[in-house]
Design a protein around this motif. Structure first.
Motif, mmCIF file in Angstrom:
data_model
loop_
_atom_site.group_PDB
_atom_site.id
_atom_site.type_symbol
_atom_site.label_atom_id
_atom_site.label_comp_id
_atom_site.label_asym_id
_atom_site.label_seq_id
_atom_site.Cartn_x
_atom_site.Cartn_y
_atom_site.Cartn_z
ATOM 1 N N TRP A 269 27.713 56.061 -41.777
ATOM 2 C CA TRP A 269 26.804 57.013 -42.403
ATOM 3 C C TRP A 269 26.411 56.685 -43.833
ATOM 4 O O TRP A 269 25.298 57.023 -44.270
ATOM 5 C CB TRP A 269 27.405 58.428 -42.370
ATOM 6 C CG TRP A 269 27.068 59.149 -41.116
ATOM 7 C CD1 TRP A 269 27.842 59.308 -40.017
ATOM 8 C CD2 TRP A 269 25.832 59.808 -40.815
ATOM 9 N NE1 TRP A 269 27.189 60.021 -39.049
ATOM 10 C CE2 TRP A 269 25.941 60.347 -39.515
ATOM 11 C CE3 TRP A 269 24.651 60.009 -41.516
ATOM 12 C CZ2 TRP A 269 24.916 61.057 -38.906
ATOM 13 C CZ3 TRP A 269 23.624 60.714 -40.908
ATOM 14 C CH2 TRP A 269 23.774 61.228 -39.619
ATOM 15 N N MET A 270 27.279 56.035 -44.593
ATOM 16 C CA MET A 270 26.963 55.778 -45.997
ATOM 17 C C MET A 270 25.742 54.894 -46.176
ATOM 18 O O MET A 270 24.926 55.156 -47.083
ATOM 19 C CB MET A 270 28.180 55.181 -46.705
ATOM 20 C CG MET A 270 29.239 56.209 -47.060
ATOM 21 S SD MET A 270 28.606 57.617 -47.995
ATOM 22 C CE MET A 270 28.069 56.835 -49.523
ATOM 23 N N PRO A 271 25.534 53.818 -45.384
ATOM 24 C CA PRO A 271 24.291 53.048 -45.562
ATOM 25 C C PRO A 271 23.041 53.885 -45.372
ATOM 26 O O PRO A 271 22.064 53.748 -46.123
ATOM 27 C CB PRO A 271 24.408 51.954 -44.484
ATOM 28 C CG PRO A 271 25.861 51.811 -44.246
ATOM 29 C CD PRO A 271 26.432 53.182 -44.400
ATOM 30 N N TYR A 272 23.068 54.791 -44.375
ATOM 31 C CA TYR A 272 21.906 55.652 -44.128
ATOM 32 C C TYR A 272 21.682 56.617 -45.293
ATOM 33 O O TYR A 272 20.550 56.801 -45.762
ATOM 34 C CB TYR A 272 22.112 56.424 -42.828
ATOM 35 C CG TYR A 272 21.058 57.472 -42.570
ATOM 36 C CD1 TYR A 272 19.821 57.129 -42.032
ATOM 37 C CD2 TYR A 272 21.297 58.809 -42.873
ATOM 38 C CE1 TYR A 272 18.853 58.090 -41.801
ATOM 39 C CE2 TYR A 272 20.332 59.776 -42.644
ATOM 40 C CZ TYR A 272 19.109 59.417 -42.109
ATOM 41 O OH TYR A 272 18.156 60.362 -41.891
ATOM 42 N N ILE A 273 22.766 57.232 -45.786
ATOM 43 C CA ILE A 273 22.635 58.201 -46.874
ATOM 44 C C ILE A 273 22.161 57.516 -48.152
ATOM 45 O O ILE A 273 21.297 58.037 -48.886
ATOM 46 C CB ILE A 273 23.972 58.929 -47.102
ATOM 47 C CG1 ILE A 273 24.335 59.765 -45.850
ATOM 48 C CG2 ILE A 273 23.902 59.833 -48.318
ATOM 49 C CD1 ILE A 273 25.694 60.411 -45.923
ATOM 50 N N LEU A 274 22.700 56.332 -48.451
ATOM 51 C CA LEU A 274 22.286 55.605 -49.642
ATOM 52 C C LEU A 274 20.812 55.201 -49.555
ATOM 53 O O LEU A 274 20.059 55.336 -50.538
ATOM 54 C CB LEU A 274 23.167 54.372 -49.842
ATOM 55 C CG LEU A 274 24.615 54.644 -50.250
ATOM 56 C CD1 LEU A 274 25.403 53.343 -50.316
ATOM 57 C CD2 LEU A 274 24.680 55.374 -51.581
ATOM 58 N N TYR A 275 20.404 54.694 -48.386
ATOM 59 C CA TYR A 275 18.995 54.333 -48.244
ATOM 60 C C TYR A 275 18.106 55.570 -48.317
ATOM 61 O O TYR A 275 17.003 55.519 -48.877
ATOM 62 C CB TYR A 275 18.768 53.603 -46.921
ATOM 63 C CG TYR A 275 17.321 53.223 -46.697
ATOM 64 C CD1 TYR A 275 16.774 52.103 -47.318
ATOM 65 C CD2 TYR A 275 16.485 54.002 -45.894
ATOM 66 C CE1 TYR A 275 15.447 51.761 -47.137
ATOM 67 C CE2 TYR A 275 15.151 53.671 -45.704
ATOM 68 C CZ TYR A 275 14.644 52.555 -46.330
ATOM 69 O OH TYR A 275 13.324 52.232 -46.159
ATOM 70 N N PHE A 276 18.569 56.681 -47.753
ATOM 71 C CA PHE A 276 17.824 57.936 -47.797
ATOM 72 C C PHE A 276 17.571 58.357 -49.243
ATOM 73 O O PHE A 276 16.459 58.778 -49.604
ATOM 74 C CB PHE A 276 18.610 59.005 -47.038
ATOM 75 C CG PHE A 276 17.867 60.294 -46.856
ATOM 76 C CD1 PHE A 276 16.639 60.334 -46.209
ATOM 77 C CD2 PHE A 276 18.396 61.495 -47.309
ATOM 78 C CE1 PHE A 276 15.952 61.520 -46.023
ATOM 79 C CE2 PHE A 276 17.727 62.687 -47.127
ATOM 80 C CZ PHE A 276 16.503 62.700 -46.488
ATOM 81 N N LEU A 277 18.580 58.237 -50.112
ATOM 82 C CA LEU A 277 18.423 58.609 -51.512
ATOM 83 C C LEU A 277 17.549 57.611 -52.267
ATOM 84 O O LEU A 277 16.684 58.009 -53.066
ATOM 85 C CB LEU A 277 19.807 58.707 -52.167
ATOM 86 C CG LEU A 277 20.708 59.852 -51.695
ATOM 87 C CD1 LEU A 277 22.079 59.749 -52.333
ATOM 88 C CD2 LEU A 277 20.077 61.202 -52.004
ATOM 89 N N SER A 290 15.332 50.638 -42.956
ATOM 90 C CA SER A 290 15.196 51.987 -42.402
ATOM 91 C C SER A 290 15.657 52.035 -40.953
ATOM 92 O O SER A 290 16.416 52.929 -40.555
ATOM 93 C CB SER A 290 13.741 52.446 -42.517
ATOM 94 O OG SER A 290 13.533 53.640 -41.805
ATOM 95 N N PHE A 291 15.224 51.069 -40.160
ATOM 96 C CA PHE A 291 15.587 51.047 -38.741
ATOM 97 C C PHE A 291 17.086 50.822 -38.560
ATOM 98 O O PHE A 291 17.749 51.533 -37.799
ATOM 99 C CB PHE A 291 14.802 49.952 -38.026
ATOM 100 C CG PHE A 291 15.123 49.807 -36.568
ATOM 101 C CD1 PHE A 291 14.492 50.596 -35.622
ATOM 102 C CD2 PHE A 291 16.070 48.880 -36.138
ATOM 103 C CE1 PHE A 291 14.796 50.469 -34.275
ATOM 104 C CE2 PHE A 291 16.374 48.752 -34.798
ATOM 105 C CZ PHE A 291 15.733 49.541 -33.861
#
Length: 353
Positions: A269-277, A290-291
């Motif tokens: 989850w951390m890669p997704y959350i970091l990219y989201f921010l 993103s993908f």
């Protein structure tokens, strides 16, 4: 001129998040995206169907309060797998007649809500185990079936409401719908909405899991130290064996359980959350990132059933009964190797993580 431009548009490859590298002209589809999404879809659906069937076939599992949250998580993750069929069918050109904007928004909202339910269920499981260890005598009165049902209903309502503002033009709930070109190009993230989601969902869930399992680990380490000191003081082998049999909570077991829970959660989850921010703040944007981060986080729907269900001995017995008609010879081998039944029918809640 118009006819030549139409021919050029028809000859050009369709929109692919991973670029034209994975595009196949013979299949007329983005092969890499289809393979990744279909593979995860099959794993998520199959894994969570097994969990649901085992819970229905093993009545003993319903005696544990965590089973309610595990089932909720399994149903939410199963719906995630089913909803992942939407981008797969879209990439295979089976959804051309649908409105791309509406399909994109509905799919992105649905997956975001289901992942929120799954994440909140993980946090509730950790809180349940924390209460069982810190208040073992009053646990039965604090955690009642009625309160469990209310908590599960609140999880679904909260998850549905927290992502609802995205439909009214305030930000983007995630990158799950970026398989559709409208979502990738026209539906932009908003720093305020992204901060809102992180502050009310991602951060509380992560902090809850870290605090509760960290406290569980400290308590179990303290119990083990007290047992060791008691053994050294009295040096009675009989009392020592009895104490070990009652506790059954060595440091190594709790360290490994804590490591599996926290590491899988953060790794996925951390890669997704970091990219989201970063993407919401306008600091970094890349379709491949993103993908990959999005579907890495979605793969947690399959890992959940492995971590929280296969670690349960009662679940393993139910799994063996579920597959016993397919492997009758293996069932006889396992029955022959069964250990004697323990004296205590109800394990100490302090020794369950």
């Amino acid at each position: 001129m118009n006819s030549s431009s139409d021919v050029n548009q028809s000859d050009s490859p369709p929109f692919c998040l991973l670029g034209a590298v994975g595009y196949s002209r013979s299949l007329d589809t983005c092969v890499l995206e289809v393979v990744v999404i279909l593979f995860l879809t099959v794993l998520i659906i199959a894994g969570n169907l097994v969990v649901i069937f085992v819970f229905h076939c093993a009545p003993l599992l319903h005696h544990h309060t965590t089973s309610h949250f595990i089932q909720t998580m399994a149903y939410a993750d199963l719906l995630v797998g089913v909803s992942c069929l939407v981008p797969s069918l879209s990439l295979l050109h089976y959804l051309r007649g649908l409105n791309e904007e509406l399909t994109c928004k509905a799919f992105g909202y649905m997956v975001s809500v289901l992942k929120s339910v799954s994440m909140a269920s993980l946090a509730c499981i950790s809180v349940d185990r924390y209460i069982a260890i810190t208040r073992p005598l009053s646990y039965a009165t604090l955690v009642t079936p009625c309160r469990l049902r209310v908590c599960i209903v609140l999880i679904w309502i909260y998850s549905a409401l927290i992502f609802l503002p995205s439909f009214f033009g305030w930000g983007k709930p995630g990158y799950h719908g970026d398989i559709f070109q409208w979502c990738a190009d026209s539906w932009k993230t908003n720093p305020g909405f992204s901060t809102f989601i992180v502050a009310l969902l991602y951060a509380p869930a992560a902090l809850t899991v870290c605090f509760t399992y960290g406290s569980i680990f400290k308590i179990c380490r303290q119990h083990t130290r007290e047992i060791t000191q008691r053994h050294a003081r009295f040096s009675s082998q009989a009392d020592g064996d009895k104490g070990e049999r009652c506790e059954g909570c060595p440091d190594k077991r709790y360290a490994m359980v804590l490591f599996r829970i926290t590491s899988v959660f953060y790794v996925l989850w951390m890669p997704y959350i970091l990219y989201f921010l970063l993407e919401s703040a306008g600091l970094y944007h890349h379709m491949v990132a993103s993908f990959l981060t999005t579907w890495l986080a979605i793969s947690n729907s399959f890992c959940n059933c492995l971590i929280y269900s296969l670690s349960n001995s009662v679940f393993r017995k139910g799994l063996g009964r579920l597959f016993s008609p397919l492997f009758p010879s293996c069932l006889g081998c396992t029955d022959a190797k069964k250990a004697p039944t323990p004296v205590s029918l109800r394990p100490d809640p302090r020794c369950q993580v």
